[in-house]
Write a protein that holds these residues in place. Structure first.
Motif, mmCIF file in Angstrom:
data_model
loop_
_atom_site.group_PDB
_atom_site.id
_atom_site.type_symbol
_atom_site.label_atom_id
_atom_site.label_comp_id
_atom_site.label_asym_id
_atom_site.label_seq_id
_atom_site.Cartn_x
_atom_site.Cartn_y
_atom_site.Cartn_z
ATOM 1 N N GLN A 185 41.486 41.022 52.149
ATOM 2 C CA GLN A 185 41.100 41.430 50.581
ATOM 3 C C GLN A 185 42.252 42.588 50.192
ATOM 4 O OE1 GLN A 185 37.199 42.029 49.277
ATOM 5 N NE2 GLN A 185 37.785 44.338 48.950
ATOM 6 N N TYR A 186 42.579 43.686 51.316
ATOM 7 C CA TYR A 186 43.277 44.603 51.136
ATOM 8 C C TYR A 186 44.756 44.293 50.545
ATOM 9 C CZ TYR A 186 46.013 48.809 51.864
ATOM 10 O OH TYR A 186 46.668 49.833 51.617
ATOM 11 N N PRO A 211 41.301 36.829 48.846
ATOM 12 C CA PRO A 211 39.992 36.711 48.428
ATOM 13 C C PRO A 211 39.087 37.838 48.795
ATOM 14 C CG PRO A 211 40.656 35.031 49.846
ATOM 15 C CD PRO A 211 41.737 35.899 50.054
ATOM 16 N N THR A 212 38.377 38.281 47.735
ATOM 17 C CA THR A 212 37.578 39.347 47.817
ATOM 18 C C THR A 212 36.177 39.172 48.481
ATOM 19 O OG1 THR A 212 36.490 38.805 45.522
ATOM 20 C CG2 THR A 212 38.446 40.206 45.678
ATOM 21 N N THR A 213 36.108 38.274 49.306
ATOM 22 C CA THR A 213 34.878 37.904 50.242
ATOM 23 C C THR A 213 34.293 39.097 50.900
ATOM 24 O OG1 THR A 213 35.898 35.711 50.596
ATOM 25 C CG2 THR A 213 34.098 36.405 51.862
ATOM 26 N N TYR A 214 35.324 40.081 51.344
ATOM 27 C CA TYR A 214 34.575 41.346 52.076
ATOM 28 C C TYR A 214 33.826 42.142 51.191
ATOM 29 C CZ TYR A 214 34.170 45.591 54.642
ATOM 30 O OH TYR A 214 33.911 46.970 55.148
ATOM 31 N N SER A 215 34.324 42.535 49.949
ATOM 32 C CA SER A 215 33.371 43.145 48.808
ATOM 33 C C SER A 215 32.116 42.624 48.498
ATOM 34 C CB SER A 215 34.410 43.716 47.768
ATOM 35 O OG SER A 215 35.065 44.879 48.324
ATOM 36 N N GLU A 216 32.465 41.100 48.349
ATOM 37 C CA GLU A 216 31.006 40.357 47.783
ATOM 38 C C GLU A 216 30.117 40.418 48.987
ATOM 39 O OE1 GLU A 216 33.209 36.473 47.196
ATOM 40 O OE2 GLU A 216 34.328 37.417 45.644
ATOM 41 N N HIS A 232 31.716 48.140 49.122
ATOM 42 C CA HIS A 232 33.011 49.079 49.155
ATOM 43 C C HIS A 232 33.183 49.067 50.696
ATOM 44 C CE1 HIS A 232 35.447 52.372 49.276
ATOM 45 N NE2 HIS A 232 35.737 52.186 47.697
ATOM 46 N N GLY A 249 45.569 41.687 49.288
ATOM 47 C CA GLY A 249 45.622 40.606 47.946
ATOM 48 C C GLY A 249 45.044 39.160 47.886
ATOM 49 N N SER A 290 51.677 38.227 45.938
ATOM 50 C CA SER A 290 50.880 39.439 46.610
ATOM 51 C C SER A 290 51.413 39.228 48.131
ATOM 52 C CB SER A 290 49.353 38.880 46.937
ATOM 53 O OG SER A 290 49.229 37.771 47.574
ATOM 54 N N PHE A 304 38.177 41.906 55.645
ATOM 55 C CA PHE A 304 38.910 43.341 54.976
ATOM 56 C C PHE A 304 40.360 43.411 54.668
ATOM 57 C CE2 PHE A 304 40.969 47.341 55.707
ATOM 58 C CZ PHE A 304 40.480 47.969 54.455
#
Length: 135
Positions: free
Chosen positions: A64-65, A69-74, A78, A67, A14, A61
């Protein structure tokens, strides 16, 4: 008959991993907010007395953007960037000042030229997208 190679293809690296992951994003965002903290045009757009929460949201953000960890969305769902920025008057002058601080942050971490260009193209596009008032 030759045996079939069933070794899975390696995952492509990524952008997040290629630029140094969380530590690099953290350095970029910290440098960016150091500029915002003393900016007479941008600082009033951050209602919290401490810029720390905004810095954390932006760091998560960007991680996550690109590639990570997706912590922001969690935590926040959105991104809805335009909606979240709508209460603040983002003029072309504010965009340019935002980009000034972001450019300083990217220069400080000294990414390889192709990665710097990719990051810069994204933030310049995003900054333009946030403009919601004329000069």
């Amino acid at each position: 008959m030759e045996p079939v190679d069933t070794t899975p293809e390696p995952e492509p690296e990524s952008f997040f991993a290629r630029i140094g992951g969380e530590s690099t994003i953290t350095r970029i965002v910290a440098r960016f907010y150091a500029g915002v903290a003393t900016d007479d045009l941008l600082r009033p757009m951050y209602p919290e007395a401490d810029l720390g929460p905004a810095e954390e949201r932006f760091r998560l953000f960007l991680m996550q953007y690109w590639g990570g960890p997706t912590t922001y969305s969690e935590r926040r769902g959105h991104p809805r960037l335009r909606m979240r920025h709508a209460p603040y008057p983002v003029s072309p002058a504010a965009r340019d000042r935002w980009l000034l601080h972001f450019r300083a942050a990217l220069d400080e971490v000294a990414l390889p030229p192709e990665d710097d260009q990719q990051f810069w193209e994204y933030v310049t596009h995003a900054a333009q997208f946030m403009v919601n008032v004329p000069e």
